[in-house]
Every structure is written in structure tokens, then in C-alpha cells.
Design a protein around this motif. Sequence first.
Motif, mmCIF file in Angstrom:
data_model
loop_
_atom_site.group_PDB
_atom_site.id
_atom_site.type_symbol
_atom_site.label_atom_id
_atom_site.label_comp_id
_atom_site.label_asym_id
_atom_site.label_seq_id
_atom_site.Cartn_x
_atom_site.Cartn_y
_atom_site.Cartn_z
ATOM 1 N N ASP A 97 154.297 37.997 76.688
ATOM 2 C CA ASP A 97 156.047 38.079 76.589
ATOM 3 C C ASP A 97 156.522 37.883 77.872
ATOM 4 N N VAL A 98 156.008 38.534 79.551
ATOM 5 C CA VAL A 98 157.140 38.307 80.871
ATOM 6 C C VAL A 98 156.623 37.677 81.565
ATOM 7 N N SER A 99 157.373 36.713 81.692
ATOM 8 C CA SER A 99 157.391 36.089 82.631
ATOM 9 C C SER A 99 156.910 36.146 83.724
ATOM 10 N N GLU A 100 157.291 37.122 84.495
ATOM 11 C CA GLU A 100 157.242 37.754 86.020
ATOM 12 C C GLU A 100 155.768 37.771 86.015
ATOM 13 N N PHE A 101 155.146 38.417 85.013
ATOM 14 C CA PHE A 101 153.709 38.644 85.392
ATOM 15 C C PHE A 101 152.758 37.293 84.197
ATOM 16 N N PRO A 102 151.957 36.902 86.078
ATOM 17 C CA PRO A 102 151.542 35.901 85.489
ATOM 18 C C PRO A 102 149.739 36.098 84.521
ATOM 19 N N GLY A 103 149.636 36.973 84.041
ATOM 20 C CA GLY A 103 148.366 37.951 83.754
ATOM 21 C C GLY A 103 149.033 38.794 82.703
ATOM 22 N N THR A 104 147.853 39.131 82.131
ATOM 23 C CA THR A 104 148.172 40.691 80.432
ATOM 24 C C THR A 104 146.939 41.077 81.130
ATOM 25 N N LEU A 105 147.503 42.263 80.796
ATOM 26 C CA LEU A 105 146.859 44.159 80.943
ATOM 27 C C LEU A 105 146.315 44.089 79.683
ATOM 28 N N HIS A 106 144.989 44.320 79.730
ATOM 29 C CA HIS A 106 144.091 45.072 78.060
ATOM 30 C C HIS A 106 143.628 46.391 78.793
ATOM 31 N N VAL A 107 144.022 47.082 77.568
ATOM 32 C CA VAL A 107 142.817 48.762 77.269
ATOM 33 C C VAL A 107 141.544 47.793 76.300
ATOM 34 N N THR A 108 140.518 48.288 76.890
ATOM 35 C CA THR A 108 139.257 48.222 75.746
ATOM 36 C C THR A 108 138.727 48.987 75.732
ATOM 37 N N GLU A 109 138.796 49.157 73.896
ATOM 38 C CA GLU A 109 137.655 50.216 73.757
ATOM 39 C C GLU A 109 136.223 49.649 73.418
ATOM 40 N N ILE A 110 134.861 49.947 74.241
ATOM 41 C CA ILE A 110 134.052 48.011 73.925
ATOM 42 C C ILE A 110 132.434 48.898 73.018
ATOM 43 N N SER A 111 132.614 48.497 72.082
ATOM 44 C CA SER A 111 131.315 49.080 71.198
ATOM 45 C C SER A 111 130.337 48.837 71.784
ATOM 46 N N GLU A 112 128.879 49.387 71.040
ATOM 47 C CA GLU A 112 128.147 49.742 71.300
ATOM 48 C C GLU A 112 127.355 47.412 70.490
ATOM 49 N N ASP A 113 127.952 47.037 70.409
ATOM 50 C CA ASP A 113 127.469 45.657 69.863
ATOM 51 C C ASP A 113 127.774 45.153 70.125
ATOM 52 N N ALA A 114 129.127 45.183 71.389
ATOM 53 C CA ALA A 114 129.619 43.732 72.104
ATOM 54 C C ALA A 114 128.905 42.445 72.034
ATOM 55 N N GLU A 115 129.381 41.047 71.865
ATOM 56 C CA GLU A 115 128.290 39.853 72.236
ATOM 57 C C GLU A 115 128.415 39.392 73.362
ATOM 58 N N LEU A 116 127.855 38.962 73.666
ATOM 59 C CA LEU A 116 127.420 37.657 74.909
ATOM 60 C C LEU A 116 128.628 36.831 74.783
ATOM 61 N N HIS A 117 129.385 36.366 75.149
ATOM 62 C CA HIS A 117 130.484 35.480 75.335
ATOM 63 C C HIS A 117 130.826 35.155 77.010
ATOM 64 N N TYR A 118 132.104 33.788 77.112
ATOM 65 C CA TYR A 118 132.162 33.914 78.676
ATOM 66 C C TYR A 118 133.736 32.716 78.403
ATOM 67 N N HIS A 119 134.886 32.531 79.216
ATOM 68 C CA HIS A 119 134.862 31.737 79.235
ATOM 69 C C HIS A 119 135.394 30.484 79.683
ATOM 70 N N LYS A 120 136.461 30.171 79.869
ATOM 71 C CA LYS A 120 136.209 28.652 80.829
ATOM 72 C C LYS A 120 137.442 28.915 81.566
ATOM 73 N N LYS A 121 138.568 29.090 81.820
ATOM 74 C CA LYS A 121 139.607 28.863 82.185
ATOM 75 C C LYS A 121 139.677 30.716 82.354
ATOM 76 N N LEU A 122 139.367 31.374 81.928
ATOM 77 C CA LEU A 122 139.667 33.214 82.955
ATOM 78 C C LEU A 122 139.207 33.767 83.656
ATOM 79 N N THR A 123 139.949 34.411 84.152
ATOM 80 C CA THR A 123 139.213 35.239 85.184
ATOM 81 C C THR A 123 139.010 37.056 84.622
ATOM 82 N N GLU A 124 139.110 37.237 83.924
ATOM 83 C CA GLU A 124 138.773 38.990 83.492
ATOM 84 C C GLU A 124 138.329 39.979 85.382
ATOM 85 N N THR A 125 139.198 41.176 85.113
ATOM 86 C CA THR A 125 138.527 41.563 85.700
ATOM 87 C C THR A 125 138.262 43.897 85.155
ATOM 88 N N TYR A 126 137.366 44.198 85.331
ATOM 89 C CA TYR A 126 137.253 45.147 84.615
ATOM 90 C C TYR A 126 137.072 46.477 85.207
#
Length: 120
Positions: free
Chosen positions: A33-62
Motif C-alpha cells: 500500500d506504499v505508493s513511493e515503493f514500487p515493490g513489496t517486501l516479504h519474509v517467507t518461511e519455506i516449507s519442505e514441500d514448496a511447489e515449482l512455480h514461476y511468474h510472468k511479470k514479477l522479478t523476485e530477489t531471495y
Amino acid sequence: MTESTQKKYHLADFAEIPGTACPCGTARRAFADVSEFPGTLHVTEISEDAELHYHKKLTETYYFLECGSDAQMQLDDEIIPVHAGMAVVIPPGVRHRALGSMKIINIVFPKFDPADEWVD
């Protein structure tokens, strides 16, 4: 929740942001909801059964905060070892998943859109 202040900055307390299920595990997402920031910031806890996936528009930096000694990332058809302190940029179209439990910071540009998660 993300807190907008009367000042020109924005705070996020990830301990107060509810987790959301995602193909990776559970994500806590801030600054959508922050218009001055063009992205989002996530803290993600990844589980053992993470699914293979992709994004058509998003660039992620882990950025890997915590990983087991056998932690790996699948990036398209390649599997690479990862450890705390490493980072990887995942452009649109790269199929990816984490292998093993881990905790990451995920910086997403443009702003995260759940409609742009494609599971094979």
C-alpha cells in the motif's frame, strides 16, 4: 500491518503481519500500500514441500536468512546449493522452488500480485 506515519517513512512489523499461504510456504508481505515503493517486501518461511512455480511479470530477489546445511534452489532445470547470506535474482519466466526448509527475505518488483503465480 504496514503502518503509514505522518512522516515520510513507512514501518512494517513482520511479527504483526499475518502469514499467507503461497507455493513456497508462508509469506508475510509488506508495503503493498506504499505508493513511493514500487515493490513489496516479504519474509517467507519455506516449507519442505514448496511447489515449482514461476511468474510472468514479477522479478523476485531471495535473500537467504536461515537454511539447513542441505538447502538448495531449483532454477529451471538447475539445482544449486544455497546458504544463509546468499541472494538470487529470479526474473520472470524462471521456474523456481526452494528445496529444504529455510527463511528468506523476498524483494518483489513490481508489487506482488497473487494472480501472477503459475504452478506447473
